[in-house]
Design a protein around this motif. Structure first.
Motif, PDB file in Angstrom:
ATOM      1  N   GLU A  89       0.803  -1.229   0.000  1.00  0.00           N
ATOM      2  CA  GLU A  89       0.000   0.000   0.000  1.00  0.00           C
ATOM      3  C   GLU A  89       0.838   1.282   0.000  1.00  0.00           C
ATOM      4  OE1 GLU A  89      -3.248   0.078   2.719  1.00  0.00           O
ATOM      5  OE2 GLU A  89      -3.781  -2.022   2.389  1.00  0.00           O
ATOM      6  N   PRO A  90       1.807   1.404  -0.903  1.00  0.00           N
ATOM      7  CA  PRO A  90       2.529   2.677  -1.021  1.00  0.00           C
ATOM      8  C   PRO A  90       1.751   3.650  -1.901  1.00  0.00           C
ATOM      9  CG  PRO A  90       3.369   1.156  -2.630  1.00  0.00           C
ATOM     10  CD  PRO A  90       2.273   0.412  -1.887  1.00  0.00           C
ATOM     11  N   ARG A  91       2.222   4.865  -1.969  1.00  0.00           N
ATOM     12  CA  ARG A  91       1.760   5.809  -2.985  1.00  0.00           C
ATOM     13  C   ARG A  91       2.775   5.794  -4.121  1.00  0.00           C
ATOM     14  NH1 ARG A  91      -2.230   9.588  -0.274  1.00  0.00           N
ATOM     15  NH2 ARG A  91      -2.475  10.564  -2.299  1.00  0.00           N
ATOM     16  N   HIS A  92       2.282   6.024  -5.332  1.00  0.00           N
ATOM     17  CA  HIS A  92       3.145   6.099  -6.511  1.00  0.00           C
ATOM     18  C   HIS A  92       3.280   7.581  -6.855  1.00  0.00           C
ATOM     19  CE1 HIS A  92       4.363   4.315 -10.621  1.00  0.00           C
ATOM     20  NE2 HIS A  92       4.634   5.610 -10.643  1.00  0.00           N
ATOM     21  N   VAL A  93       4.464   8.130  -6.604  1.00  0.00           N
ATOM     22  CA  VAL A  93       4.702   9.560  -6.808  1.00  0.00           C
ATOM     23  C   VAL A  93       5.903   9.717  -7.739  1.00  0.00           C
ATOM     24  CG1 VAL A  93       5.154  11.775  -5.701  1.00  0.00           C
ATOM     25  CG2 VAL A  93       3.807  10.048  -4.501  1.00  0.00           C
ATOM     26  N   GLU A  94       5.764  10.580  -8.722  1.00  0.00           N
ATOM     27  CA  GLU A  94       6.832  10.748  -9.714  1.00  0.00           C
ATOM     28  C   GLU A  94       7.207  12.222  -9.848  1.00  0.00           C
ATOM     29  OE1 GLU A  94       4.722   8.904 -12.928  1.00  0.00           O
ATOM     30  OE2 GLU A  94       4.008  10.812 -13.727  1.00  0.00           O
ATOM     31  N   MET A  95       8.465  12.455 -10.216  1.00  0.00           N
ATOM     32  CA  MET A  95       8.983  13.809 -10.397  1.00  0.00           C
ATOM     33  C   MET A  95       9.247  14.072 -11.874  1.00  0.00           C
ATOM     34  SD  MET A  95       9.661  16.107  -8.028  1.00  0.00           S
ATOM     35  CE  MET A  95       9.204  16.148  -6.280  1.00  0.00           C
ATOM     36  N   GLN A  96       8.708  15.183 -12.371  1.00  0.00           N
ATOM     37  CA  GLN A  96       8.987  15.606 -13.740  1.00  0.00           C
ATOM     38  C   GLN A  96      10.298  16.379 -13.746  1.00  0.00           C
ATOM     39  OE1 GLN A  96       6.949  15.482 -16.928  1.00  0.00           O
ATOM     40  NE2 GLN A  96       9.075  15.851 -17.475  1.00  0.00           N
ATOM     41  N   LEU A 117     -13.172   8.270  -0.213  1.00  0.00           N
ATOM     42  CA  LEU A 117     -11.759   8.108   0.101  1.00  0.00           C
ATOM     43  C   LEU A 117     -10.884   8.825  -0.916  1.00  0.00           C
ATOM     44  CD1 LEU A 117     -10.090   6.748   2.302  1.00  0.00           C
ATOM     45  CD2 LEU A 117      -9.810   4.780   0.794  1.00  0.00           C
ATOM     46  N   PHE A 118     -11.262   8.767  -2.192  1.00  0.00           N
ATOM     47  CA  PHE A 118     -10.502   9.530  -3.173  1.00  0.00           C
ATOM     48  C   PHE A 118     -10.646  11.026  -2.905  1.00  0.00           C
ATOM     49  CE2 PHE A 118     -10.147  11.993  -7.078  1.00  0.00           C
ATOM     50  CZ  PHE A 118      -8.851  11.647  -7.461  1.00  0.00           C
ATOM     51  N   ALA A 119     -11.856  11.451  -2.590  1.00  0.00           N
ATOM     52  CA  ALA A 119     -12.083  12.873  -2.315  1.00  0.00           C
ATOM     53  C   ALA A 119     -11.242  13.350  -1.135  1.00  0.00           C
ATOM     54  CB  ALA A 119     -13.567  13.129  -2.054  1.00  0.00           C
ATOM     55  N   SER A 120     -10.990  12.460  -0.186  1.00  0.00           N
ATOM     56  CA  SER A 120     -10.199  12.837   0.995  1.00  0.00           C
ATOM     57  C   SER A 120      -8.716  12.957   0.685  1.00  0.00           C
ATOM     58  CB  SER A 120     -10.393  11.793   2.102  1.00  0.00           C
ATOM     59  OG  SER A 120      -9.687  10.587   1.795  1.00  0.00           O
ATOM     60  N   GLY A 121      -8.251  12.299  -0.384  1.00  0.00           N
ATOM     61  CA  GLY A 121      -6.837  12.312  -0.737  1.00  0.00           C
ATOM     62  C   GLY A 121      -6.018  11.270  -0.010  1.00  0.00           C
ATOM     63  N   GLN A 122      -6.651  10.480   0.868  1.00  0.00           N
ATOM     64  CA  GLN A 122      -5.934   9.480   1.666  1.00  0.00           C
ATOM     65  C   GLN A 122      -6.089   8.100   1.035  1.00  0.00           C
ATOM     66  OE1 GLN A 122      -3.995  10.499   4.239  1.00  0.00           O
ATOM     67  NE2 GLN A 122      -4.639  12.555   3.616  1.00  0.00           N
ATOM     68  N   PHE A 123      -5.236   7.779   0.074  1.00  0.00           N
ATOM     69  CA  PHE A 123      -5.337   6.504  -0.623  1.00  0.00           C
ATOM     70  C   PHE A 123      -3.947   6.032  -1.011  1.00  0.00           C
ATOM     71  CE2 PHE A 123      -6.206  10.065  -3.506  1.00  0.00           C
ATOM     72  CZ  PHE A 123      -5.143   9.954  -4.385  1.00  0.00           C
ATOM     73  N   SER A 124      -3.875   4.793  -1.513  1.00  0.00           N
ATOM     74  CA  SER A 124      -2.609   4.205  -1.941  1.00  0.00           C
ATOM     75  C   SER A 124      -2.837   3.459  -3.250  1.00  0.00           C
ATOM     76  CB  SER A 124      -2.077   3.238  -0.877  1.00  0.00           C
ATOM     77  OG  SER A 124      -2.872   2.054  -0.853  1.00  0.00           O
ATOM     78  N   THR A 125      -1.798   2.752  -3.712  1.00  0.00           N
ATOM     79  CA  THR A 125      -1.942   1.970  -4.949  1.00  0.00           C
ATOM     80  C   THR A 125      -2.915   0.810  -4.766  1.00  0.00           C
ATOM     81  OG1 THR A 125       0.015   0.690  -4.312  1.00  0.00           O
ATOM     82  CG2 THR A 125       0.357   2.543  -5.820  1.00  0.00           C
ATOM     83  N   ALA A 126      -3.270   0.479  -3.516  1.00  0.00           N
ATOM     84  CA  ALA A 126      -4.214  -0.613  -3.252  1.00  0.00           C
ATOM     85  C   ALA A 126      -5.665  -0.136  -3.241  1.00  0.00           C
ATOM     86  CB  ALA A 126      -3.880  -1.268  -1.916  1.00  0.00           C
TER      87      ALA A 126
END
Length: 651
Positions: free
Chosen positions: A207-214, A430-439
């Motif tokens: 359950e990580p977040r997927h975050v990328e840098m441009q 849950l999406f509206a709250s911003g508290q989610f992960s890749t799961a």
């Protein structure tokens, strides 16, 4: 002399259109390339010139580097933009462009080659001091070595195609006994998709977040980052929703992740647009995942929060110009969210869909990047992504609200899509709250109605019956308006959707009004206007509009819950109910047979794998529906098959 004046776009679909818009606005001439399947595609019509490069199969067209270089020579193009996918991260193609005297609008071949290997790039990142996940990235690829290394890493673990991306060649393994089977399928999928079956193993972060840098670099040594994107809403490791900035990002974390991304870029002297992807755990620790040496699908959200045109920056950098801003001048404003519109049916395990686009109307108020037009055929040869819808707002909630309306108001009729899924994801608390992960989709969305077969509401059925009646009466010259026959009996309608059937009764009333009864529910309707594209109706006193397409007894109806396909079966014979399981295996879509695992006379069990079908860049296992004996195998390895074509018969 300028560095280049005419750009060949070695791609198709929405990204080819996207690149052309900026290139043409900046005064460049553009050249499109097309396969047999794309002869009349929008990206071809949009270009100044176009060159046919081969048959529909990607290996003979968009992956045919010789054909692309020849197209550049014939058209006089002096630069090539690869877009994303296809040859965009192919080091040999980048080197071939350079050898041919063409400007490759992207990084160096050396950077592409290193970062294109998950195995070698991870070794390079460890050396550069970029945080990495524990795993195995060695040269030995035999089963015994991979089993031994998997035991060392521990379970759960990820198998990844070293040359891969987009979820292809990737498998999550929970138990040791599953390992060899997943290695086999990952190798096969990786070989078909990328031409390499090399794998790496990594510890699976739960359950990580997927975050990328441009990141962006120029030819003068400047390298900057343009903020991050959160791409955690995924299914099958493919991104569905992307946003910028990340909802849980802090200034300190952004700076740390940005500096790590710059370390990655500097390690390969990076030039052009690139993305360094990380996994972010709940403790705020992040780990290098991969670097994509190209423009990303999700680049529009970065454009909307920075005010920059990333394609324009690519062209400037490729022409030798310095980046027009420094790191200190990068300012992030507001929030942007993007969804990917796919030709797929979430209710059938996201099965890709093919067919004709009967209606297409992007919604006002949101940015829509696409390469679609009405009448176009969506073929099985390419990725099922049709386009992207992107909204920007001063706050995340404003962007979410705008995008939800845009998804609901977008009109796509003629084939199934994931539009209903997208709307429900955007609505989810849950999406509206911003508290989610890749799961998120697997754990919190598994029971969503959009993942089940579409069941029309009684009101939708009533609207459908009214439209069928209206068009039939109009075709036969009835005026409807003011007509009423008190002695008439209700008309019976039978409307069908796949194996489902609904009965309705429709009665005509005074002043063109209709009364429609479906089971216990009744509706008073009046069709105020219907021109074959859009109708205005009054339903129980409430006026509304909806898009539709009605032809030859088939109705496609657009609504906020996605499109609905209904057939008028009023005069069709009533068929007996078919069995749940069938001994006839049919193709679920157009595609190519890439594996045949049975032969005539073999005994098979229900659920046993019989064939593997490849369509839209993914492999689809086809299994037996019953126990029995194979009586007929009607396909061979490599055959192209049509949707619903009989492949195997089991008795």
């Amino acid at each position: 002399m300028p560095a280049f004046t005419k750009i060949l776009i070695a791609n198709r679909g929405e990204i080819a259109c996207r690149i052309q818009r900026t290139a043409q606005a900046l005064g460049y001439r553009t050249v499109a390339v097309f396969s047999d399947a794309d002869a009349d595609a929008p990206h071809v019509q949009m270009a100044d010139e176009a060159v046919h490069i081969g048959p529909s199969a990607v290996q003979q067209s968009y992956l045919n580097s010789a054909a692309l270089l020849d197209a550049a020579r014939r058209s006089g193009a002096d630069a090539i933009h690869p877009g994303y996918g296809f040859l965009s991260e192919n080091a040999e193609f980048a080197a071939a462009c350079d050898s041919a005297g063409l400007v490759f609008i992207g990084p160096s071949a050396a950077a592409i080659e290193l970062m294109g290997s998950k195995r070698r790039s991870k070794l390079a990142m460890l050396e550069a001091g970029v945080p990495c996940i524990q795993g195995y990235q060695g040269e030995a690829q035999d089963d015994l070595t991979l089993q031994r290394e998997a035991q060392r890493i521990g379970y759960p673990l990820m198998i990844k195609a070293s040359a891969g991306g987009g979820g292809r060649g990737m498998r999550l393994v929970h138990q040791p006994e599953q390992l060899l089977e997943h290695i086999r399928t990952a190798r096969s999928e990786a070989l078909h998709a990328f031409g390499s079956d090399e794998l790496i193993l990594e510890q699976a972060l739960i359950e990580p977040r997927h975050v990328e840098m441009q990141v962006f670099g120029d030819q003068h040594g400047q390298l900057i980052y343009l903020g991050e994107r959160d791409c955690s809403i995924q299914r099958r490791h493919q991104k569905v929703i992307e946003e910028a900035p990340c909802p849980v990002m802090t200034e300190a974390l952004r700076q740390a992740m940005g500096e790590a991304a710059l370390k990655a870029g500097r390690a390969v002297d990076y030039v052009g647009a690139g993305t360094v992807e990380f996994l972010l755990d709940a403790r705020g620790q992040f780990y290098f995942l991969e670097m994509n040496t190209r423009l990303q699908v999700e680049h529009p959200v970065t454009e909307l929060i920075t005010g920059l045109d990333l394609v324009a920056l690519q062209l400037q950098v490729a022409a030798g110009e310095p980046l027009p801003l420094s790191q200190e001048q990068v300012v992030l404003r507001g929030h942007a969210i993007e969804v990917r519109l796919y030709a797929e049916d979430p209710a059938q395990n996201f099965l890709p869909q093919t067919g004709q686009v009967l209606r297409w109307e992007p919604a006002p108020g949101v940015r829509t990047d696409h390469g679609l037009q009405e009448g176009q055929w969506i073929s099985p040869f390419y990725d099922p992504m049709l386009g992207k819808l992107i909204a920007h707002g001063a706050t995340r909630e404003e962007a979410r609200r705008k995008l939800l309306r845009g998804v609901e108001d977008c009109v796509l009729l003629g084939l199934e899509s994931n539009r209903r899924l997208l709307a429900n994801l955007l609505r989810h608390p849950l999406f509206a709250s911003g508290q989610f992960s890749t799961a998120f989709i697997a754990e919190h969305f598994a029971d969503d109605p959009s993942l089940q077969p579409r069941v029309p509401s009684a009101e939708e059925l009533a609207i459908a019956a009214a439209l069928f009646y209206h068009h039939s009466a109009s075709a036969h010259g009835s005026t409807l308006r003011g007509w009423r026959n008190p002695a008439s009996v209700p008309l019976d309608y039978r409307l069908g959707l796949n194996e489902q059937l609904w009965s309705l009764q429709l009665s005509t009333q005074a002043l063109g009004r209709l009364r429609v009864q479906q089971a216990e529910q009744g509706f008073d309707l009046k069709v105020l206007g219907a021109d074959g594209r859009r109708t205005t109706l009054e339903i129980n006193g409430l006026r509304r509009h909806c898009a539709y397409r009605l032809e030859a007894g088939e109705l496609w109806l657009n609504s906020a819950n996605g499109s609905l396909h209904l057939e008028d079966r009023t005069h069709a014979p009533v068929l007996g109910q078919q069995g749940v399981h069938s001994g006839t295996l049919k193709a679920p879509m157009d595609g190519a047979i890439v594996d045949v695992l049975v032969s005539e006379g073999m005994r098979v069990s229900k659920g046993q794998l019989l064939l593997v079908l490849e369509a839209m860049k993914m492999e689809h296992p086809l299994k037996a529906g019953i126990d029995g004996v194979i009586t007929r195998v009607q396909v061979n390895l490599g055959d192209q098959v049509k949707n619903r074509q009989i492949l195997v018969e089991v008795e």
